[in-house]
Scaffold this motif. Structure first.
Motif: not given
Length: 268
Positions: A80-92
Motif C-alpha cells: 500500500k505504501a508503494f502503490q497507494p491506489y491499491r488496498t489489499d487484505v489477505t488471510v492465510v
C-alpha cells in the motif's frame, strides 16, 4: 590186476572225501544296514542347523502437534505504501494432515481506485487460493514446529472494473477526445510456486515469510483496457508475477498426529 586198480581208486575217493570234510565254508560278514542308515541320518541332522525365524519388532509410534493455523499477510500493507491506489487484505491458513504435509489456503479482498488528468479507474474483487505445503526440514524433536517448506497453489479471482472517464489527447491537433469504459465483470486463474519458512516465536504464535512465482493461466480478455490489478495475482498486464509475503499467524491446537516408524532388526 583189476582188483588192485579198484582198491587204489576206492582209497583215493575216501581220502578226497575226508579232505573236503575238514575244509569249512567261509561265511561272509553280515552288514547292519539299518545301523548305518541311522548313523548317517544323525550326522546330517547334526550338520544342518534349522533357520532362525525373522524377528519382527513393533513399530515405534510418537505424536506431533497438529492444528489449524490462521494468520494475516502483513506485506499487503507494505505494498500500500508503494502503490497507494491499491488496498489489499489477505488471510492465510494451513492445517496439518501428516508429519510433513499441510493443506494450505488463502483468501482476500482488493479495492483499486486511481484518478489523474488522463483517466479515472475503479475496481474491486475477491480471490482464493488452495494447495499444499511440504516441510523440508528434518526436525530433531517431535514437538518442534519450525518449517522450511515448498508449496503449490491454485488461484482464482472474481472481479469487476471500470473507467468512468478518460481523455485521449492529440498532441498534433491539440484536441482531447473524452470517453468511458463501462463496468466489466471478469475472472482470472493462475498457479503459484512457493518457497518459505515459518518459525514459532511464542507458544502457538508464528512468524513467516515466503517468495512465490505466479503464472497466469487465464485472465481478462480486454487487451485495449485491461485491469490495473487482479486481486490476489497482481498486475493485470503481465502473464507472470513475482510476489512475497510476510505473515503472522496463530495455531489453534485441535489434535495430535500419530507417526509410525517401522523398526526392523539390524542386519548381521
Amino acid at each position: 590186476m583189476i582188483p588192485r586198480i579198484l582198491r587204489y581208486t576206492l582209497g583215493f575217493s575216501l581220502w578226497l572225501s575226508a579232505a573236503q570234510a575238514q575244509v569249512k565254508p567261509v561265511t561272509p560278514p553280515v552288514t547292519d544296514t539299518s545301523v548305518h542308515r541311522t548313523d548317517t541320518t544323525a550326522h546330517k541332522a547334526d550338520t544342518i542347523k534349522p533357520k532362525a525365524a525373522a524377528v519382527v519388532l513393533p513399530d515405534s509410534v510418537y505424536t506431533v502437534p497438529g492444528g489449524l493455523r490462521i494468520g494475516l499477510d502483513l506485506a499487503r500493507f507494505v505494498v500500500k505504501a508503494f502503490q497507494p491506489y491499491r488496498t489489499d487484505v489477505t488471510v492465510v491458513g494451513d492445517y496439518r494432515i501428516k508429519k510433513d504435509l499441510y493443506l494450505a489456503a488463502e483468501a482476500g479482498w482488493q479495492s483499486t481506485s486511481h484518478s489523474d488528468t488522463n483517466y479515472t479507474y475503479k475496481g474491486r474483487g475477491v480471490f482464493v487460493t488452495a494447495g499444499v505445503d511440504y516441510n523440508l526440514l528434518k526436525k530433531l524433536l517431535p514437538q518442534e514446529r519450525y518449517m522450511i517448506f515448498a508449496g503449490i497453489r491454485y488461484g482464482f479471482a472474481q472481479m469487476s472494473y471500470e473507467a468512468p472517464s478518460y481523455t485521449i489527447s492529440n498532441s498534433y491537433w491539440g484536441d482531447k477526445l473524452p470517453g468511458s469504459v463501462p463496468k466489466t465483470n471478469t475472472s482470472a486463474h493462475w498457479v503459484e510456486l512457493i518457497m518459505g519458512i515459518k518459525a514459532e516465536v511464542l507458544k502457538n504464535l508464528f512468524l513467516g515469510w515466503n517468495i512465490r512465482e505466479k503464472i497466469l493461466v487465464s485472465g481478462p480478455k480486454d487487451d485495449i483496457f485491461p485491469p490495473i490489478a487482479i486481486p490476489g495475482f497482481g498486475s493485470g498486464t503481465k502473464k507472470s508475477q513475482f510476489d512475497w509475503q510476510y505473515t503472522i499467524s496463530y495455531c489453534i491446537p485441535l489434535n495430535d498426529i500419530k507417526v509410525h516408524v517401522p523398526r526392523t532388526p539390524p542386519k548381521k
